[in-house]
Design an enzyme around this catalytic site. Structure first.
Site, PDB file in Angstrom:
ATOM      1  N   ARG A  98       0.851  -1.201   0.000  1.00 16.59           N
ATOM      2  CA  ARG A  98       0.000   0.000   0.000  1.00 16.59           C
ATOM      3  C   ARG A  98       0.878   1.240   0.000  1.00 16.59           C
ATOM      4  O   ARG A  98       0.564   2.244  -0.590  1.00 16.59           O
ATOM      5  CB  ARG A  98      -0.916  -0.012   1.228  1.00 16.59           C
ATOM      6  CG  ARG A  98      -2.081  -0.975   1.067  1.00 16.59           C
ATOM      7  CD  ARG A  98      -2.902  -1.045   2.320  1.00 16.59           C
ATOM      8  NE  ARG A  98      -2.151  -1.705   3.387  1.00 16.59           N
ATOM      9  CZ  ARG A  98      -2.658  -2.630   4.193  1.00 16.59           C
ATOM     10  NH1 ARG A  98      -3.912  -2.980   4.069  1.00 16.59           N
ATOM     11  NH2 ARG A  98      -1.928  -3.180   5.137  1.00 16.59           N
ATOM     12  N   ARG A  99       2.045   1.116   0.683  1.00 16.69           N
ATOM     13  CA  ARG A  99       2.969   2.259   0.786  1.00 16.69           C
ATOM     14  C   ARG A  99       4.285   1.924   0.093  1.00 16.69           C
ATOM     15  O   ARG A  99       4.930   0.923   0.431  1.00 16.69           O
ATOM     16  CB  ARG A  99       3.244   2.567   2.265  1.00 16.69           C
ATOM     17  CG  ARG A  99       2.029   3.085   3.012  1.00 16.69           C
ATOM     18  CD  ARG A  99       2.223   2.931   4.488  1.00 16.69           C
ATOM     19  NE  ARG A  99       2.313   1.524   4.882  1.00 16.69           N
ATOM     20  CZ  ARG A  99       2.756   1.095   6.051  1.00 16.69           C
ATOM     21  NH1 ARG A  99       3.185   1.941   6.962  1.00 16.69           N
ATOM     22  NH2 ARG A  99       2.788  -0.197   6.330  1.00 16.69           N
ATOM     23  N   GLU A 109       3.530 -24.145   0.764  1.00 21.19           N
ATOM     24  CA  GLU A 109       4.260 -24.745   1.897  1.00 21.19           C
ATOM     25  C   GLU A 109       4.281 -23.807   3.101  1.00 21.19           C
ATOM     26  O   GLU A 109       4.167 -24.239   4.251  1.00 21.19           O
ATOM     27  CB  GLU A 109       5.692 -25.083   1.455  1.00 21.19           C
ATOM     28  CG  GLU A 109       6.532 -25.766   2.498  1.00 21.19           C
ATOM     29  CD  GLU A 109       6.031 -27.165   2.835  1.00 21.19           C
ATOM     30  OE1 GLU A 109       5.381 -27.270   3.889  1.00 21.19           O
ATOM     31  OE2 GLU A 109       6.273 -28.119   2.091  1.00 21.19           O
ATOM     32  N   ILE A 118       8.350 -25.766   8.404  1.00 21.26           N
ATOM     33  CA  ILE A 118       8.240 -27.228   8.572  1.00 21.26           C
ATOM     34  C   ILE A 118       7.740 -27.806   7.244  1.00 21.26           C
ATOM     35  O   ILE A 118       6.702 -27.362   6.749  1.00 21.26           O
ATOM     36  CB  ILE A 118       7.234 -27.592   9.697  1.00 21.26           C
ATOM     37  CG1 ILE A 118       7.611 -26.892  11.010  1.00 21.26           C
ATOM     38  CG2 ILE A 118       7.160 -29.102   9.886  1.00 21.26           C
ATOM     39  CD1 ILE A 118       6.559 -27.046  12.115  1.00 21.26           C
ATOM     40  N   GLY A 158       7.003  -9.739  19.451  1.00 25.90           N
ATOM     41  CA  GLY A 158       6.640  -9.820  18.030  1.00 25.90           C
ATOM     42  C   GLY A 158       5.976 -11.139  17.658  1.00 25.90           C
ATOM     43  O   GLY A 158       5.818 -11.455  16.483  1.00 25.90           O
ATOM     44  N   GLU A 170       0.134 -10.205  17.087  1.00 23.66           N
ATOM     45  CA  GLU A 170      -0.234  -8.949  16.409  1.00 23.66           C
ATOM     46  C   GLU A 170      -0.830  -7.991  17.435  1.00 23.66           C
ATOM     47  O   GLU A 170      -1.348  -8.426  18.476  1.00 23.66           O
ATOM     48  CB  GLU A 170      -1.329  -9.232  15.375  1.00 23.66           C
ATOM     49  CG  GLU A 170      -0.946 -10.225  14.308  1.00 23.66           C
ATOM     50  CD  GLU A 170      -0.066  -9.607  13.239  1.00 23.66           C
ATOM     51  OE1 GLU A 170      -0.263  -8.418  12.933  1.00 23.66           O
ATOM     52  OE2 GLU A 170       0.830 -10.309  12.747  1.00 23.66           O
ATOM     53  N   ASP A 193      -6.866 -18.575  13.083  1.00 22.29           N
ATOM     54  CA  ASP A 193      -5.643 -18.934  12.359  1.00 22.29           C
ATOM     55  C   ASP A 193      -5.462 -20.457  12.345  1.00 22.29           C
ATOM     56  O   ASP A 193      -5.167 -21.049  11.300  1.00 22.29           O
ATOM     57  CB  ASP A 193      -4.445 -18.239  13.032  1.00 22.29           C
ATOM     58  CG  ASP A 193      -3.118 -18.621  12.410  1.00 22.29           C
ATOM     59  OD1 ASP A 193      -2.727 -17.996  11.419  1.00 22.29           O
ATOM     60  OD2 ASP A 193      -2.469 -19.563  12.917  1.00 22.29           O
ATOM     61  N   LYS A 225      -5.535 -23.165   9.056  1.00 25.75           N
ATOM     62  CA  LYS A 225      -4.471 -24.143   8.779  1.00 25.75           C
ATOM     63  C   LYS A 225      -5.030 -25.566   8.783  1.00 25.75           C
ATOM     64  O   LYS A 225      -4.682 -26.381   7.927  1.00 25.75           O
ATOM     65  CB  LYS A 225      -3.365 -23.998   9.827  1.00 25.75           C
ATOM     66  CG  LYS A 225      -2.603 -22.681   9.669  1.00 25.75           C
ATOM     67  CD  LYS A 225      -1.744 -22.394  10.883  1.00 25.75           C
ATOM     68  CE  LYS A 225      -0.884 -21.166  10.698  1.00 25.75           C
ATOM     69  NZ  LYS A 225      -0.267 -20.712  11.948  1.00 25.75           N
ATOM     70  N   GLY A 262       7.702 -17.001  11.794  1.00 22.64           N
ATOM     71  CA  GLY A 262       8.959 -16.253  11.761  1.00 22.64           C
ATOM     72  C   GLY A 262       9.347 -15.960  10.323  1.00 22.64           C
ATOM     73  O   GLY A 262       9.133 -16.791   9.438  1.00 22.64           O
TER      74      GLY A 262
HETATM   75  N1  LIG Z   1       4.822 -13.310   9.950  1.00 25.62           N
HETATM   76  C1  LIG Z   1       4.986 -14.635   9.966  1.00 25.62           C
HETATM   77  O1  LIG Z   1       5.807 -15.190  10.719  1.00 25.62           O
HETATM   78  C2  LIG Z   1       4.186 -15.498   9.028  1.00 25.62           C
HETATM   79  C3  LIG Z   1       4.420 -16.890   8.997  1.00 25.62           C
HETATM   80  C4  LIG Z   1       3.711 -17.687   8.091  1.00 25.62           C
HETATM   81  C5  LIG Z   1       2.783 -17.108   7.257  1.00 25.62           C
HETATM   82  N2  LIG Z   1       2.557 -15.752   7.332  1.00 25.62           N
HETATM   83  C6  LIG Z   1       1.569 -15.177   6.417  1.00 25.62           C
HETATM   84  O2  LIG Z   1       2.244 -14.322   5.500  1.00 25.62           O
HETATM   85  C7  LIG Z   1       1.372 -13.273   5.110  1.00 25.62           C
HETATM   86  C8  LIG Z   1       2.053 -11.918   5.360  1.00 25.62           C
HETATM   87  O3  LIG Z   1       2.340 -11.767   6.735  1.00 25.62           O
HETATM   88  P1  LIG Z   1       3.271 -10.583   7.277  1.00 25.62           P
HETATM   89  O4  LIG Z   1       3.520 -10.913   8.708  1.00 25.62           O
HETATM   90  O5  LIG Z   1       4.430 -10.384   6.371  1.00 25.62           O
HETATM   91  O6  LIG Z   1       2.260  -9.332   7.155  1.00 25.62           O
HETATM   92  P2  LIG Z   1       2.646  -7.767   7.165  1.00 25.62           P
HETATM   93  O7  LIG Z   1       3.961  -7.545   7.827  1.00 25.62           O
HETATM   94  O8  LIG Z   1       1.453  -7.059   7.678  1.00 25.62           O
HETATM   95  O9  LIG Z   1       2.823  -7.408   5.609  1.00 25.62           O
HETATM   96  C9  LIG Z   1       1.761  -7.351   4.698  1.00 25.62           C
HETATM   97  C10 LIG Z   1       2.242  -6.647   3.431  1.00 25.62           C
HETATM   98  O10 LIG Z   1       1.185  -6.708   2.466  1.00 25.62           O
HETATM   99  C11 LIG Z   1       0.854  -5.407   2.040  1.00 25.62           C
HETATM  100  N3  LIG Z   1      -0.597  -5.312   1.838  1.00 25.62           N
HETATM  101  C12 LIG Z   1      -1.574  -5.732   2.688  1.00 25.62           C
HETATM  102  N4  LIG Z   1      -2.786  -5.461   2.146  1.00 25.62           N
HETATM  103  C13 LIG Z   1      -2.547  -4.871   0.958  1.00 25.62           C
HETATM  104  C14 LIG Z   1      -3.392  -4.352  -0.055  1.00 25.62           C
HETATM  105  N5  LIG Z   1      -4.728  -4.386   0.052  1.00 25.62           N
HETATM  106  N6  LIG Z   1      -2.816  -3.820  -1.151  1.00 25.62           N
HETATM  107  C15 LIG Z   1      -1.460  -3.762  -1.267  1.00 25.62           C
HETATM  108  N7  LIG Z   1      -0.619  -4.235  -0.338  1.00 25.62           N
HETATM  109  C16 LIG Z   1      -1.160  -4.776   0.764  1.00 25.62           C
HETATM  110  C17 LIG Z   1       1.300  -4.470   3.148  1.00 25.62           C
HETATM  111  O11 LIG Z   1       1.494  -3.178   2.607  1.00 25.62           O
HETATM  112  P3  LIG Z   1       1.934  -1.917   3.546  1.00 25.62           P
HETATM  113  O12 LIG Z   1       3.311  -2.292   4.023  1.00 25.62           O
HETATM  114  O13 LIG Z   1       1.983  -0.751   2.654  1.00 25.62           O
HETATM  115  O14 LIG Z   1       0.919  -1.874   4.620  1.00 25.62           O
HETATM  116  C18 LIG Z   1       2.568  -5.175   3.623  1.00 25.62           C
HETATM  117  O15 LIG Z   1       3.652  -4.817   2.800  1.00 25.62           O
HETATM  118  C19 LIG Z   1       0.072 -13.478   5.899  1.00 25.62           C
HETATM  119  O16 LIG Z   1      -0.828 -14.225   5.122  1.00 25.62           O
HETATM  120  C20 LIG Z   1       0.528 -14.305   7.094  1.00 25.62           C
HETATM  121  O17 LIG Z   1      -0.515 -15.091   7.630  1.00 25.62           O
HETATM  122  C21 LIG Z   1       3.241 -14.946   8.183  1.00 25.62           C
END
Ligand SMILES: NC(=O)c1ccc[n+]([C@@H]2O[C@H](COP(=O)([O-])OP(=O)(O)OC[C@H]3O[C@@H](n4cnc5c(N)ncnc54)[C@H](OP(=O)(O)O)[C@@H]3O)[C@@H](O)[C@H]2O)c1
Length: 332
Positions: A45-46, A129, A136, A187, A190, A201, A205, A302
């Protein structure tokens, strides 16, 4: 050397880690696999977010269109999160002839059959995956197991945030809200923890794992779901006194030709491996008709493990294409 163009949808915690993984491991992967990975686009978005991840300004976009129109993008990596627009973007990417790799359990669990059907119709890969258990190798194991076995039961700890909170309550004697605050500080949770603590969540899964085992899409609203917000310190201390632990268990059982799915906090006795899964780790037990019981254990979240799984899926998408698509009834 073949160059593979990648577009990242989402450049947050996970997306930035994909950029970092490509930078750090790209040369090694290139030498070993004969494939050069090039991140051509980062969608957020940004725009600042894309630049902060180390991508050049020309790679930054707030719109999906230039990604779909770029003939040099062969794999779209979705790491945005949420149901929409992620699900629509993945579908459009497949329709535009791109392979899709995702970490997004919510969008995938709700649109699994439709996305697999689109991928099959376009002869493209859809790999996920990273969506369950992060690093995992669950999907790779399931693919292997399911070639011969029938899976009779899936049972596991698939949400690291709630497992961390329950561990803090049991081992440090913390109250629920203090344990949640600690998880947020580190961290692991959320600012809005609803999806984790209310079991959504874990339900997403479980829906993905059970759909693969059943060979048919079982959406997450079929999961009988209860989170951990009502677990009391007394229940936790009582479980500990009995030599076990309270755990948020996701379970899918094949019964009478159908599947029963539930996510709920339950007492797990000390004789059960799952009672010993601490902090934000995950463990998934698969009960199979030929192999018996298997437990996969490791970091279920992570940025580094998740990005490693995504990048491995990018390579598999290029090498195997639609050959790795799951067999889902109604999606072929
Ligand atoms: N974090 C983990 O450890 C982890 C592990 C396994 C799976 N996941 C999965 O991975 C995915 C991402 O997680 P994350 O932790 O990386 O999330 P995050 O830090 O919130 O990042 C989301 C990114 O997507 C962008 N975004 C969200 N909505 C958007 C939209 N409508 N249009 C354009 N860009 C958009 C955001 O843009 P802005 O930066 O501009 O807001 C940001 O760059 C999720 O599905 C999560 O369940 C995460």
């Amino acid at each position: 050397m073949e160059t593979v163009g990648i577009a990242l949808l989402g450049v947050g915690t996970v997306g930035s880690a994909v950029v970092e993984t490509v930078l750090r491991k790209g040369a090694e992967i290139g030498q070993r696999e004969g494939i050069t990975l090039e991140v051509r686009w980062g969608l957020a978005r940004r725009v600042e977010r894309v630049l902060a991840a180390g991508l050049p300004e020309r790679a930054a976009t707030t719109s999906i269109e230039p990604i779909l129109e770029d003939p040099l993008v062969s794999v779209v990596v979705e790491a945005m999160g949420g149901e929409e627009p992620a699900a629509t973007y993945m579908k459009r990417a497949l329709e535009a002839g791109k392979h899709v790799v995702t970490a997004n359990k919510e969008a995938l669990s709700k649109h699994f059959a439709e996305l697999v059907a689109t991928a099959r119709a376009r002869n493209r890969a859809l790999l996920f995956e990273a969506s369950v258990g992060a690093g995992i190798p669950l999907m790779a194991s399931l693919r292997q197991i399911l070639t011969v076995n029938r899976i009779e039961r899936i049972r596991g700890i698939v949400n690291g945030t709630t497992n961390f909170i329950l561990t803090m309550m049991a081992e440090e004697g913390m109250a629920y809200h203090d344990a949640l605050r600690e998880a947020q500080r580190l961290g692991y949770a959320e600012p809005d923890p609803t999806a984790d603590v209310e079991g959504y969540d874990a339900a997403y899964k479980l829906s993905i794992l059970a759909s693969l085992a059943a060979g048919t899409h079982i959406p997450p609203d079929r999961v009988d779901r209860r989170g951990i917000t009502s677990v009391t310190p007394d229940q936790i201390l009582d479980a500990r006194a009995r030599g076990g632990a309270v755990k948020l268990i996701a379970e899918a059982v094949a019964r009478n030709g159908g599947w029963e799915l539930r996510v709920q906090p339950v007492f797990v006795p000390g004789s059960d491996l799952l009672a010993h899964v601490r902090r934000n780790l995950n463990a998934i037990e698969l009960t199979c008709d030929r192999v018996g019981s298997i437990v996969l254990y490791g970091p279920g979240a992570g940025p580094a493990p998740t990005a490693a799984a995504l990048v491995a899926d990018v390579l598999d998408a290029v090498r195997f294409g639609a050959a790795l698509l799951p067999k889902l009834k109604g999606a072929s």
